[in-house]
Write an enzyme that holds these catalytic residues in place. Structure first.
Site, mmCIF file in Angstrom:
data_model
loop_
_atom_site.group_PDB
_atom_site.id
_atom_site.type_symbol
_atom_site.label_atom_id
_atom_site.label_comp_id
_atom_site.label_asym_id
_atom_site.label_seq_id
_atom_site.Cartn_x
_atom_site.Cartn_y
_atom_site.Cartn_z
ATOM 1 N N THR A 1 40.336 43.167 96.449
ATOM 2 C CA THR A 1 39.973 43.494 97.670
ATOM 3 C C THR A 1 40.654 44.958 97.925
ATOM 4 O O THR A 1 41.718 45.535 97.386
ATOM 5 C CB THR A 1 40.843 42.603 98.646
ATOM 6 O OG1 THR A 1 40.683 43.050 99.990
ATOM 7 C CG2 THR A 1 42.286 42.339 98.345
ATOM 8 N N SER A 2 39.851 45.761 98.719
ATOM 9 C CA SER A 2 40.174 47.346 98.867
ATOM 10 C C SER A 2 41.420 47.136 100.087
ATOM 11 O O SER A 2 41.899 48.612 100.022
ATOM 12 C CB SER A 2 38.935 47.914 99.379
ATOM 13 O OG SER A 2 38.488 47.343 100.679
ATOM 14 N N ASN B 1 43.357 44.443 90.696
ATOM 15 C CA ASN B 1 42.038 45.218 91.419
ATOM 16 C C ASN B 1 41.547 46.185 90.201
ATOM 17 O O ASN B 1 42.121 46.761 89.467
ATOM 18 C CB ASN B 1 42.405 45.797 92.541
ATOM 19 C CG ASN B 1 41.200 45.870 93.691
ATOM 20 O OD1 ASN B 1 40.533 45.015 93.678
ATOM 21 N ND2 ASN B 1 41.140 47.259 94.140
ATOM 22 N N LEU B 2 40.568 46.341 90.666
ATOM 23 C CA LEU B 2 39.814 47.398 89.495
ATOM 24 C C LEU B 2 40.327 48.963 89.692
ATOM 25 O O LEU B 2 40.617 49.532 88.907
ATOM 26 C CB LEU B 2 38.228 47.704 89.865
ATOM 27 C CG LEU B 2 37.348 48.235 88.941
ATOM 28 C CD1 LEU B 2 37.508 47.409 87.557
ATOM 29 C CD2 LEU B 2 35.687 47.931 89.208
ATOM 30 N N CYS C 1 19.821 24.323 117.245
ATOM 31 C CA CYS C 1 21.112 23.799 117.109
ATOM 32 C C CYS C 1 20.756 22.499 116.825
ATOM 33 O O CYS C 1 20.239 21.626 117.681
ATOM 34 C CB CYS C 1 22.240 23.998 118.263
ATOM 35 S SG CYS C 1 23.481 22.904 117.794
ATOM 36 N N HIS D 1 36.987 34.489 106.481
ATOM 37 C CA HIS D 1 36.217 34.988 107.153
ATOM 38 C C HIS D 1 34.885 34.444 107.091
ATOM 39 O O HIS D 1 33.701 34.628 107.253
ATOM 40 C CB HIS D 1 35.602 36.217 106.417
ATOM 41 C CG HIS D 1 36.913 37.433 106.474
ATOM 42 N ND1 HIS D 1 36.877 38.524 105.645
ATOM 43 C CD2 HIS D 1 37.703 37.578 107.708
ATOM 44 C CE1 HIS D 1 38.015 39.383 106.253
ATOM 45 N NE2 HIS D 1 38.697 38.706 107.317
HETATM 46 C C1 BJW Z 1 36.958 44.632 91.477
HETATM 47 C C2 BJW Z 1 35.921 44.564 90.640
HETATM 48 C C3 BJW Z 1 36.168 43.629 89.718
HETATM 49 C C4 BJW Z 1 35.337 45.477 92.260
HETATM 50 N N1 BJW Z 1 37.476 43.240 89.313
HETATM 51 N N2 BJW Z 1 38.123 44.272 91.126
HETATM 52 C C5 BJW Z 1 42.050 49.923 113.409
HETATM 53 C C6 BJW Z 1 43.163 49.770 112.657
HETATM 54 C C7 BJW Z 1 43.646 48.428 112.253
HETATM 55 C C8 BJW Z 1 42.466 47.320 112.450
HETATM 56 C C9 BJW Z 1 41.766 47.477 113.124
HETATM 57 C C10 BJW Z 1 41.437 48.756 113.780
HETATM 58 N N3 BJW Z 1 40.343 48.807 114.365
HETATM 59 C C11 BJW Z 1 39.701 47.336 114.475
HETATM 60 C C12 BJW Z 1 40.705 46.712 113.508
HETATM 61 C C13 BJW Z 1 40.232 45.325 113.047
HETATM 62 C C14 BJW Z 1 39.478 45.122 112.118
HETATM 63 C C15 BJW Z 1 39.638 46.063 110.862
HETATM 64 O O1 BJW Z 1 40.272 45.580 110.100
HETATM 65 N N4 BJW Z 1 39.029 47.109 110.794
HETATM 66 C C16 BJW Z 1 39.261 47.967 109.937
HETATM 67 C C17 BJW Z 1 37.746 48.323 109.159
HETATM 68 C C18 BJW Z 1 40.088 49.097 110.210
HETATM 69 N N5 BJW Z 1 39.593 43.624 111.852
HETATM 70 C C19 BJW Z 1 38.530 42.543 112.433
HETATM 71 O O2 BJW Z 1 38.062 43.033 113.219
HETATM 72 C C20 BJW Z 1 39.055 41.401 111.998
HETATM 73 N N6 BJW Z 1 39.341 40.468 113.083
HETATM 74 C C21 BJW Z 1 40.720 40.673 113.641
HETATM 75 O O3 BJW Z 1 41.465 41.879 113.537
HETATM 76 O O4 BJW Z 1 40.816 39.874 114.824
HETATM 77 C C22 BJW Z 1 41.946 40.147 115.874
HETATM 78 C C23 BJW Z 1 43.078 39.296 115.321
HETATM 79 C C24 BJW Z 1 43.995 39.651 114.357
HETATM 80 C C25 BJW Z 1 45.032 39.176 114.009
HETATM 81 C C26 BJW Z 1 45.459 37.809 114.796
HETATM 82 C C27 BJW Z 1 44.361 37.492 115.892
HETATM 83 C C28 BJW Z 1 43.342 38.303 116.166
HETATM 84 C C29 BJW Z 1 37.891 40.756 111.363
HETATM 85 C C30 BJW Z 1 37.174 41.359 110.304
HETATM 86 C C31 BJW Z 1 35.976 40.593 109.830
HETATM 87 C C32 BJW Z 1 35.467 41.299 108.570
HETATM 88 N N7 BJW Z 1 34.183 40.660 108.114
HETATM 89 C C33 BJW Z 1 33.557 41.053 106.965
HETATM 90 C C34 BJW Z 1 32.302 40.458 106.999
HETATM 91 C C35 BJW Z 1 32.436 38.910 106.739
HETATM 92 C C36 BJW Z 1 30.931 38.194 106.750
HETATM 93 C C37 BJW Z 1 30.167 38.721 105.507
HETATM 94 O O5 BJW Z 1 30.646 38.622 104.378
HETATM 95 O O6 BJW Z 1 29.037 39.281 105.687
HETATM 96 O O7 BJW Z 1 34.431 40.639 105.775
HETATM 97 S S1 BJW Z 1 33.556 42.943 106.708
HETATM 98 C C38 BJW Z 1 33.962 42.781 104.951
HETATM 99 O O8 BJW Z 1 35.105 43.345 104.417
HETATM 100 C C39 BJW Z 1 33.920 41.216 104.564
HETATM 101 C C40 BJW Z 1 35.184 41.341 103.655
HETATM 102 O O9 BJW Z 1 35.659 39.804 103.495
HETATM 103 C C41 BJW Z 1 36.050 42.210 103.977
HETATM 104 C C42 BJW Z 1 36.990 42.765 102.983
HETATM 105 O O10 BJW Z 1 36.262 43.508 102.070
HETATM 106 P P1 BJW Z 1 36.833 43.404 100.424
HETATM 107 O O11 BJW Z 1 36.556 41.839 100.276
HETATM 108 O O12 BJW Z 1 38.026 43.860 100.290
HETATM 109 O O13 BJW Z 1 35.516 44.076 99.698
HETATM 110 P P2 BJW Z 1 35.601 45.627 99.316
HETATM 111 O O14 BJW Z 1 34.166 46.080 98.797
HETATM 112 O O15 BJW Z 1 36.238 46.633 100.365
HETATM 113 O O16 BJW Z 1 36.531 45.991 98.073
HETATM 114 C C43 BJW Z 1 36.301 45.420 96.801
HETATM 115 C C44 BJW Z 1 37.455 45.812 95.984
HETATM 116 O O17 BJW Z 1 37.199 45.019 94.590
HETATM 117 C C45 BJW Z 1 37.331 47.440 95.629
HETATM 118 O O18 BJW Z 1 38.662 47.747 95.690
HETATM 119 C C46 BJW Z 1 37.185 47.271 94.231
HETATM 120 O O19 BJW Z 1 37.745 48.262 93.285
HETATM 121 C C47 BJW Z 1 37.239 45.883 93.798
HETATM 122 N N8 BJW Z 1 36.597 45.611 92.467
HETATM 123 N N9 BJW Z 1 34.823 45.178 91.482
HETATM 124 C C48 BJW Z 1 38.243 43.695 90.277
HETATM 125 N N10 BJW Z 1 35.010 43.153 88.727
#
Ligand code: BJW
Length: 235
Positions: free
Chosen positions: A177-178, A202-203, A136, A109
């Protein structure tokens, strides 16, 4: 565990929580304070680029000076001491895995300390604030220079390399990751299709918990070093 030769690890924001970086979807997380569609989509950037640049200026500030925690360090140790392949794929935009010493790393990402120009496609390291007047460094265009992070609707980085590694791995670890954001949330299914043993650390149970063979629920800073110890001892 000694039989694992090719390991793929997926990390999310939970692994960096104990280093002081907010997760997205936990109570008090980033998406409880900002609207995803405003700050993490190309449409949001087109509508209000200043809001998005300010959001990432704030994120960059938070990331200055943060340090890896025992979970990042344990994964770097795993890469160093394991005799097979280890590939770490992170959804995180922070630099904590590389500071900890991980070398085989994909930022699927993007990275908060990089920027890219939508006019000439130049990508480069960038640690300062960005604003609408930032030119740029390659082509001089203003208003097209943005954080090098992947927003919703954009294609994550190096999916071909990640897909190939998943289809060849025999151990898949998902940490902090969630499991709500695709394509990362689907990696476990790909790894299982390849016959890999899949482990979630994961937590709390993630959205995809039922796809894992083994689950460890607790703090990454405690559970990841413990798991890596076990793996390296072959036990
Ligand atoms: C602990 C802890 C501790 C806490 N110890 N654990 C409908 C259905 C399916 C998919 C889609 C849909 N509509 C759209 C889509 C696609 C979309 C998507 O997935 N949407 C969903 C929301 C439904 N995805 C996209 O658009 C992606 N692109 C894509 O699909 O392109 C098309 C394609 C696919 C394949 C091939 C070719 C083309 C792009 C996604 C971009 C995500 N961007 C972000 C922002 C990045 C920049 C930034 O940081 O600002 O990425 S959003 C945000 O979420 C960030 C993260 O990387 C990402 C994941 O979040 P993460 O890391 O899982 O965090 P949390 O908060 O969700 O979870 C944390 C976990 O940790 C929790 O469970 C806690 O319990 C735990 N935790 N403390 C252990 N101490």
């Amino acid at each position: 565990m000694a039989e694992f030769r090719r390991i793929v690890i997926l990390t999310g924001s939970g692994i960096s929580a104990e280093s002081g970086i907010s997760t997205f979807r936990d109570k008090g997380g980033i998406w409880s304070k900002y609207k995803v569609e405003d700050v993490a989509t190309p449409e949001g950037f087109a509508r209000n680029p200043k809001l998005v640049l300010d959001f990432y200026n704030m994120r960059r500030q938070v990331h200055h000076g943060v340090q890896p925690n025992p979970a990042h360090l344990a994964l770097a140790r795993l890469e160093r001491e394991h005799t097979g392949d280890v590939l770490l794929v992170t959804q995180n935009v922070d630099q904590l895995h590389e500071i900890a010493g991980t070398g085989q790393l994909i930022h699927m990402h993007g990275e908060v300390f990089r920027a890219w120009c939508m006019a000439c496609e130049k990508r480069c390291a960038w640690r300062q604030d960005l604003d609408l007047e930032t030119a740029c460094p390659a082509c001089g265009t203003t208003g097209a220079f943005r954080p090098d992070v992947v927003w919703f609707g954009e294609t994550p980085y190096q999916l071909d390399r990640i897909g190939a590694a998943l289809l060849a791995c025999d151990l898949f670890l998902s940490i902090g990751t969630s499991g709500t954001v695709y394509p990362a949330a689907g990696f476990v299914k790909l790894a299982r299709k390849a016959g890999a043993h899949a482990v979630e650390i994961n937590l709390e149970p993630s959205e995809g918990v039922s796809f894992f063979n083994e689950t460890v629920h607790g703090f990454a800073g405690v559970e990841v070093p413990r798991y890596v110890d076990r793996l390296l001892r072959g036990g």
